[in-house]
Design a protein around this motif. Structure first.
Motif, short mmCIF file in Angstrom:
data_model
loop_
_atom_site.label_atom_id
_atom_site.label_comp_id
_atom_site.label_asym_id
_atom_site.label_seq_id
_atom_site.Cartn_x
_atom_site.Cartn_y
_atom_site.Cartn_z
N VAL A 1 0.85 -1.18 0.00
CA VAL A 1 0.00 0.00 0.00
C VAL A 1 0.89 1.24 0.00
CG1 VAL A 1 -1.72 1.29 1.31
CG2 VAL A 1 -1.87 -1.20 1.19
N ALA A 2 0.58 2.19 -0.86
CA ALA A 2 1.36 3.42 -0.94
C ALA A 2 1.28 4.20 0.36
CB ALA A 2 0.85 4.27 -2.09
N ASP A 3 2.36 4.85 0.73
CA ASP A 3 2.38 5.62 1.97
C ASP A 3 1.41 6.79 1.95
OD1 ASP A 3 3.60 4.71 4.20
OD2 ASP A 3 5.55 5.56 3.75
N GLY A 4 1.40 7.57 0.90
CA GLY A 4 0.44 8.67 0.78
C GLY A 4 0.50 9.65 1.93
N SER A 5 -0.55 10.42 2.10
CA SER A 5 -0.57 11.46 3.13
C SER A 5 -1.62 11.20 4.19
CB SER A 5 -0.81 12.81 2.47
OG SER A 5 -2.07 12.80 1.81
N LEU A 6 -2.21 10.02 4.22
CA LEU A 6 -3.26 9.73 5.19
C LEU A 6 -2.74 9.88 6.62
CD1 LEU A 6 -6.18 8.65 5.73
CD2 LEU A 6 -5.10 6.41 5.97
N CYS A 7 -3.47 10.66 7.41
CA CYS A 7 -3.11 10.82 8.82
C CYS A 7 -4.40 10.94 9.63
CB CYS A 7 -2.25 12.07 9.02
SG CYS A 7 -1.62 12.19 10.70
N LEU A 8 -4.57 10.02 10.56
CA LEU A 8 -5.75 10.00 11.43
C LEU A 8 -5.36 10.51 12.81
CD1 LEU A 8 -6.75 6.42 10.44
CD2 LEU A 8 -8.20 8.40 10.06
N SER A 9 -6.27 11.19 13.45
CA SER A 9 -6.01 11.63 14.82
C SER A 9 -6.29 10.48 15.78
CB SER A 9 -6.89 12.82 15.18
OG SER A 9 -8.23 12.41 15.38
N ARG A 10 -5.69 10.57 16.94
CA ARG A 10 -5.93 9.56 17.98
C ARG A 10 -7.42 9.50 18.32
NH1 ARG A 10 -3.30 7.65 23.20
NH2 ARG A 10 -5.13 7.39 24.51
N THR A 11 -8.08 10.63 18.34
CA THR A 11 -9.51 10.70 18.66
C THR A 11 -10.34 9.97 17.61
OG1 THR A 11 -9.19 12.79 19.80
CG2 THR A 11 -11.43 12.26 19.13
N GLU A 12 -10.00 10.17 16.34
CA GLU A 12 -10.73 9.48 15.27
C GLU A 12 -10.58 7.96 15.38
OE1 GLU A 12 -10.74 12.46 11.47
OE2 GLU A 12 -8.79 11.69 12.09
N VAL A 13 -9.38 7.51 15.67
CA VAL A 13 -9.13 6.07 15.76
C VAL A 13 -9.82 5.49 16.99
CG1 VAL A 13 -7.35 4.30 16.06
CG2 VAL A 13 -6.96 6.21 14.48
N SER A 14 -9.67 6.13 18.13
CA SER A 14 -10.24 5.57 19.36
C SER A 14 -11.77 5.55 19.34
CB SER A 14 -9.73 6.33 20.59
OG SER A 14 -10.19 7.66 20.59
N GLY A 15 -12.38 6.44 18.58
CA GLY A 15 -13.84 6.48 18.51
C GLY A 15 -14.43 5.83 17.27
#
Length: 165
Positions: free
Chosen positions: A20-34
């Motif tokens: 999978v390409a690295d790209g620029s995807l970045c999730l916040s801790r809040t988005e992941v935990s919820g």
């Protein structure tokens, strides 16, 4: 389905995956935990039956944008990937969120579809962790109650937690 139907050998089930390409995807801790809690209210079939799995697509800053349900977790993800392709969303723009444990087949499906991450309510198998590492897929498990564990490619999650498996 599970990835085993129609194959003649176990070698075919464990075929090489694209990275999978690295790209620029970045999730916040809040988005992941919820993520799994955000999925629950969108599970209409589960609310009626209490017997289905769900797969959702989480886009940073937008939340869960697509949800599909099925009795089987593999089928729920298949349906989500189909809906994702039909919707015009870029598969690299978010992560899959599952209500199940994380198995090899789910990692394979994400890698083949170009989905760079998989977040789930339950545990991963050891082989799924290994495969996710090789394929460049961010693997997150036990995303519930405000916490989560990262098993591979933590660079896609901002404000990284110290509890990295």
């Amino acid at each position: 389905g599970c990835g085993l139907c129609g194959i003649d050998s176990l070698e075919q089930a464990m075929r090489p995956l694209p990275r999978v390409a690295d790209g620029s995807l970045c999730l916040s801790r809040t988005e992941v935990s919820g993520a799994t809690e955000a999925l629950r209210p969108r599970q209409a079939l589960h609310a009626k039956t209490r017997a289905t799995h769900a797969a959702g697509f989480l886009v940073p800053g937008q939340g869960i944008v697509l949800v599909r349900e099925d009795v089987g977790r593999h089928n729920a993800l298949d349906k989500l990937i189909g809906a994702l392709m039909r919707s015009g969303f870029d598969s690299a723009s978010g992560v899959a969120v599952m209500t199940s444990r994380l198995s090899v087949e789910l990692v394979q499906k994400c890698a083949m579809s170009g989905i760079p991450g998989l977040v789930a309510l339950s545990a991963p198998t050891a082989r799924a962790v290994h495969l996710a590492e090789e394929a460049g897929v961010t693997l997150v498990a036990f995303a519930r109650g405000g916490g989560f564990d990262i098993y591979s490619h933590a660079h896609r999650i901002a404000d990284e937690v110290t509890n990295v498996a």
